[in-house]
Design an enzyme around this catalytic site. Sequence first.
Site, mmCIF file in Angstrom:
data_model
loop_
_atom_site.group_PDB
_atom_site.id
_atom_site.type_symbol
_atom_site.label_atom_id
_atom_site.label_comp_id
_atom_site.label_asym_id
_atom_site.label_seq_id
_atom_site.Cartn_x
_atom_site.Cartn_y
_atom_site.Cartn_z
ATOM 1 N N CYS A 73 -28.944 6.687 -10.395
ATOM 2 C CA CYS A 73 -29.842 7.812 -10.682
ATOM 3 C C CYS A 73 -30.584 8.381 -9.471
ATOM 4 O O CYS A 73 -30.535 9.589 -9.245
ATOM 5 C CB CYS A 73 -30.851 7.443 -11.749
ATOM 6 N N ARG B 178 -25.864 -5.656 -10.650
ATOM 7 C CA ARG B 178 -27.020 -6.129 -11.411
ATOM 8 C C ARG B 178 -26.961 -7.631 -11.552
ATOM 9 O O ARG B 178 -25.885 -8.196 -11.747
ATOM 10 C CB ARG B 178 -27.023 -5.490 -12.805
ATOM 11 N N GLN C 176 -19.689 2.342 -13.160
ATOM 12 C CA GLN C 176 -20.029 3.148 -14.330
ATOM 13 C C GLN C 176 -19.365 4.507 -14.214
ATOM 14 O O GLN C 176 -19.267 5.054 -13.130
ATOM 15 C CB GLN C 176 -21.540 3.408 -14.366
ATOM 16 N N ASP D 132 -20.665 7.304 -14.572
ATOM 17 C CA ASP D 132 -22.055 7.721 -14.690
ATOM 18 C C ASP D 132 -22.205 9.236 -14.491
ATOM 19 O O ASP D 132 -21.401 9.842 -13.797
ATOM 20 C CB ASP D 132 -22.866 6.999 -13.598
ATOM 21 N N HIS E 63 -25.541 12.476 -14.557
ATOM 22 C CA HIS E 63 -26.899 12.904 -14.867
ATOM 23 C C HIS E 63 -26.898 14.398 -15.098
ATOM 24 O O HIS E 63 -26.169 15.127 -14.435
ATOM 25 C CB HIS E 63 -27.845 12.507 -13.737
ATOM 26 N N LYS F 229 -32.821 5.971 -25.943
ATOM 27 C CA LYS F 229 -31.403 6.286 -25.764
ATOM 28 C C LYS F 229 -30.621 6.173 -27.053
ATOM 29 O O LYS F 229 -31.037 5.492 -27.999
ATOM 30 C CB LYS F 229 -30.791 5.365 -24.711
ATOM 31 N N HIS G 131 -29.518 10.729 -18.576
ATOM 32 C CA HIS G 131 -28.581 9.789 -17.972
ATOM 33 C C HIS G 131 -27.510 9.539 -19.008
ATOM 34 O O HIS G 131 -27.829 9.344 -20.177
ATOM 35 C CB HIS G 131 -29.216 8.434 -17.681
#
Length: 572
Positions: free
Chosen positions: A270, A299, A317, A319, A321, A401, A447
């Site tokens: 992010c 992580r 990911q 991912d 945004h 979420k 996200h």
Amino acid sequence: MKKIEKIRHSLAHILAYAVQELYPQTKFGIGPAIENGFYYDFDLPKKIEQEDLPKIERKMKDLIKEGIKFKKKIVSKKEAEEIFKDQPYKLELIREIESENVSIYESGKFVDLCAGPHVRSTKEIDPDAFKLIKIAGAYWKGNEKNPMLTRIYGIAFGTKEELEEYLKIQEEAEKRDHRILGQKLELFLFDEEVGAGLPIWMPKGAILRKIIQDFLFEELKKEGYEWVVTPHIGNLNLWKTSGHWELYRENMYSPIKIDEEEYMLKPMNCPFHVKVYKSKIRSYKDLPIKYAEFGTVYRYERSGTLHGLTRVRGFTQDDAHIWCTPEQLAKEVEKLVKHALKILRMFGFKEYNIYLATRPEKFAGTEKMWKKAMAVLKYVLRKRKLKYQIDPGGGVFYGPKIDIKIKDCLGREWQCTTIQVDFNLPERFDLTYVDKKGKKRRPIMIHRALLGSIERFIGVLLENTGGALPLWLSPDQIWIIPVGSRHKKYANFVNQQLTTHNLRTRIKDENETVSKKIREGEIQKIPYMLVVGDKEMKSKSVRVRERGKGDIGEVKLTRFIERVKMEIERKK
Ligand SMILES: [Zn+2]
Ligand SMILES: [Zn+2]
């Protein structure tokens, strides 16, 4: 507490009771209920093996049939220390309890330090609805400096039928274990020297990842996403601004010192994407802005929770945004939900459960922000007539979420899509856009990941298909097997024809029998194997073996190519 949880926890006591009867010198650790069952940790006077479990199980059944009552007693810590004077682990636990009194439970001749609750009597337990399944070593309190205890695991259900159903699914799941399939299909490996939870992708696995990523790349382009690439580490200051250092630290690794500054391995992408947003002055006309990345994040996961590809320490990911105006938010979330379900369907997942995750204990932003975000998510789910469940406290620190968990063919749930509304990072990084009147306003940030982690998603794909990936995803789609050495030239011709149509092929011309190659192809779940000999060479055809069907006869090469191209098109 649900009845079945009480039964499972009570069975842990009964297990301990049985062990006390069979191995009188045993020292007892703890015995909680867990998902689908229970365990108890023992310091046994002699080593036991898997073969000893039926004996313990029989003893448990006898005890259950006696109708043993669970009696609660409150005693002072002093009294408790007297009762458990020969039980060092229990004494340790008693000394850690802060209150004056402790509760103990008596069931028959077995006494345990426990807060309860339990069933009133073992009459409430079906003696045929539980089973001891395995023995494992477990350090006392999970600390490797402590003694290693013997943990006995059991499973338990309300009825015998439920137990049998569970065992059947387990057996099927074992056959589909992606960790075993990953090795068999030569997709990925783990190596102790590399480190736990860090998968290495082999050539076929790398192709599979690329197929998935290329597919998403094209799909997202249609939805107006642009792609970015960002570093794997970032200055600690960045994570302080973003709030990760304060609120997400337990999932992050220790800082890396570079010159005089500290850097962090990224747990999320992010803040980097935020920087791309911030690189220009943004107008309301530019919004929504969508940046996507196959971002590899790291992580911290405790070693005990690592599991194949589904629980790793480094993963990629899919991912993205999205920044939009408050007025656009509901529409964007709705588009995302729709798109996510479409993509999951294309991978063969038609069943799912949707969760709306609410504010966790540690959170950023104001309660008002959270309320507003929740209202939007609820509105979208209702509008699309999607059933959902609340996941209390399951939100990320910056916002609530929507999670979509897919159901595989065995009915197991897997977390995939996540769509998170965030009013907080735009605030922290002071993101703005210029509205119609020329005034600066704050965008809202979303996200989202559709597949979630590519690693976990591939793990789930493998378990769902048992390794028989659909043709469009198979790393090797077609094997060409020449019958003899004089057919090699024709095999090369077939191969050339197939590869000009972008089909992924392999010529199997090693010095082995045709039947051995076919067996190998079956183990590797190759969708099509083409056997070519004299007859096929003469008629420009191939003899087709289809996965799961075997020999389906001779087909003209051109027809075969049309057929597989159509199959790939349909993503079947
Ligand atoms: Zn208990
Ligand atoms: Zn994010």
